[in-house]
Design an enzyme around this catalytic site. Structure first.
Site, mmCIF file in Angstrom:
data_model
loop_
_atom_site.group_PDB
_atom_site.id
_atom_site.type_symbol
_atom_site.label_atom_id
_atom_site.label_comp_id
_atom_site.label_asym_id
_atom_site.label_seq_id
_atom_site.Cartn_x
_atom_site.Cartn_y
_atom_site.Cartn_z
ATOM 1 C CE LYS A 82 -4.384 0.889 0.471
ATOM 2 N NZ LYS A 82 -5.584 0.331 -0.298
ATOM 3 N N GLY A 124 -20.302 6.788 4.234
ATOM 4 C CA GLY A 124 -19.452 7.250 3.245
ATOM 5 C C GLY A 124 -20.303 7.226 1.851
ATOM 6 C CG HIS A 142 -14.795 7.155 -6.131
ATOM 7 N ND1 HIS A 142 -13.583 7.891 -5.438
ATOM 8 C CD2 HIS A 142 -14.765 7.626 -7.392
ATOM 9 C CE1 HIS A 142 -13.360 8.742 -6.221
ATOM 10 N NE2 HIS A 142 -13.927 8.722 -7.435
#
Ligand code: NAI
Length: 346
Positions: A80, A179, A182
């Site tokens: 990551k 949230g 996307h």
């Protein structure tokens, strides 16, 4: 001028830091495992309180990627990247050019893509400095692009599987989504299309309001999402949503969401179990995006992606069965399976 520094930690995680003093860019690439192949995991750009906080986040996220890629049976290890948002207005192109240099310096041991705070357009900038990047605009009918719709599909398929397992109908349920970014938006659309009710929250309240309006749901204040009378709670924001303060407040019987590292601590998995809340381990159900990136890399078709993403829910049912059989939490059951898959490859 970018300074790079390498640190190899115990537990075999490597941290590759990069710094561009002129443009105030500071970030790190964490490689957790390359046992199954190059370390694959997205790049998160976030307003971290400190660089140490970014590294801590990157380390947990990289570990999750190793487990996620193993679970989805992808030929990748886990890694990551985390980048601290520079203060004030900043040069986005300089940021992603700097990051591309850090990715390129690893010679393909780490492959990047989108995560929170980054977009397809950002990855196109990265592509100008390295070829070790996915999540680019699809060309000539190939797969690629924003991984979020695929991530949302895997989460949605997992909700359907849990509903079937519990002999409940998704169309009669309410899903609370934290949230409205996307993935949150795509998930809200899928859930609403299935006839379920939506409650959604985002720290950007206008964003949550817009999604609610588009899907015929309601939006609530960010802190209120934990108190909603919803059947399923779907964390689709940042990590740590499930913690000692929030778990007692949940009124849902299942948690199925896309956010990485949803459990703040390992004990929080036990707290959910004690409350009788079924937890779908995050990395088991949110692998749709990396499955799509893998198809982009290996040239697989859209049908291949769809089949693999739908199979995510079968893995989840296997985990829940192992958890029932062994008397452990879903997170513990999933971690054990993932570690076994990685060890077998190593
Ligand atoms: P995004 O950046 O598009 O959306 C995240 C949203 O969460 C933003 O709208 C933000 O304002 C909101 N948010 C942040 N803190 C919040 C809080 N405390 N309460 C309510 N809203 C809050 O990110 P994206 O791509 O939708 O990802 C969401 C989560 O899913 C992240 O944890 C990400 O790591 C994870 N994920 C995403 C994948 C993808 O394909 N995009 C793949 C696998 C995991």
């Amino acid at each position: 001028m970018t300074d790079a520094e390498v640190e190899t930690l115990s537990e075999s995680q490597e941290i590759h830091r990069f710094h561009d003093a002129v443009n105030d860019i500071r970030g790190a690439i964490v490689i957790d495992s390359t046992a199954r192949g190059p370390a694959l995991g997205g790049c998160r750009v976030w307003n971290y309180p400190s660089f140490d906080a970014a590294i801590w986040d990157g380390r947990r996220l990289a570990r999750g990627m190793s487990y996620k890629n193993a679970f989805a049976d992808l030929p990748f290890g886990g890694g990551k990247a985390v980048v601290c948002t520079p203060a004030g207005s900043f040069d986005r192109e300089a940021l992603f050019n700097c990051f591309a240099g850090a990715v390129e310096a690893l010679g393909g041991r780490y492959i990047t893509g989108e995560d929170v705070g980054t977009s397809v357009a950002d990855m196109e900038i990265v592509r100008s400095g390295t070829r070790h990047v996915f999540g680019l605009s699809p060309t000539g009918g190939k797969v690629g692009g924003d991984p979020s719709p695929w991530t949302a599909l895997g989460v949605f398929a997992s909700m359907q599987a849990i509903a079937r397992r519990e002999r409940r109908e998704l169309s009669r349920m309410t899903v609370a989504i934290q949230g409205a970014g996307h993935v949150g938006r795509c998930l809200a659309e899928l859930v609403a299309d299935a006839g379920a009710g939506i409650v959604i929250a985002d720290i950007d309240r206008a964003r949550a309001g817009q999604v609610a309006q588009d899907v015929g749901g309601t939006s609530v204040a960010p802190a209120a999402i934990y108190d909603c009378a919803a059947d399923i709670f779907a964390p689709c924001a940042l990590g740590g949503a499930l913690n000692a303060e929030t778990i007692p407040r949940l009124r849902s019987w299942a948690v199925v969401g896309a956010a990485n590292n949803q459990l703040a601590r390992d004990e929080d998995g036990a707290a959910l179990l004690e409350r009788g809340i079924i937890y779908a381990p995050d990395y088991v159900v949110n692998s749709g995006g990396v499955i799509n990136m893998t198809a982009e890399h290996l040239g697989h078709s859209r049908d291949w992606v769809r089949n693999r993403v739908n199979a995510v829910s079968e893995r989840l049912l296997e985990v829940l069965e192992a958890c029932r059989r062994d008397g452990v939490t879903p997170a513990q059951a999933a971690d054990k399976i993932a570690r076994g898959l990685i060890a077998a490859a190593a």
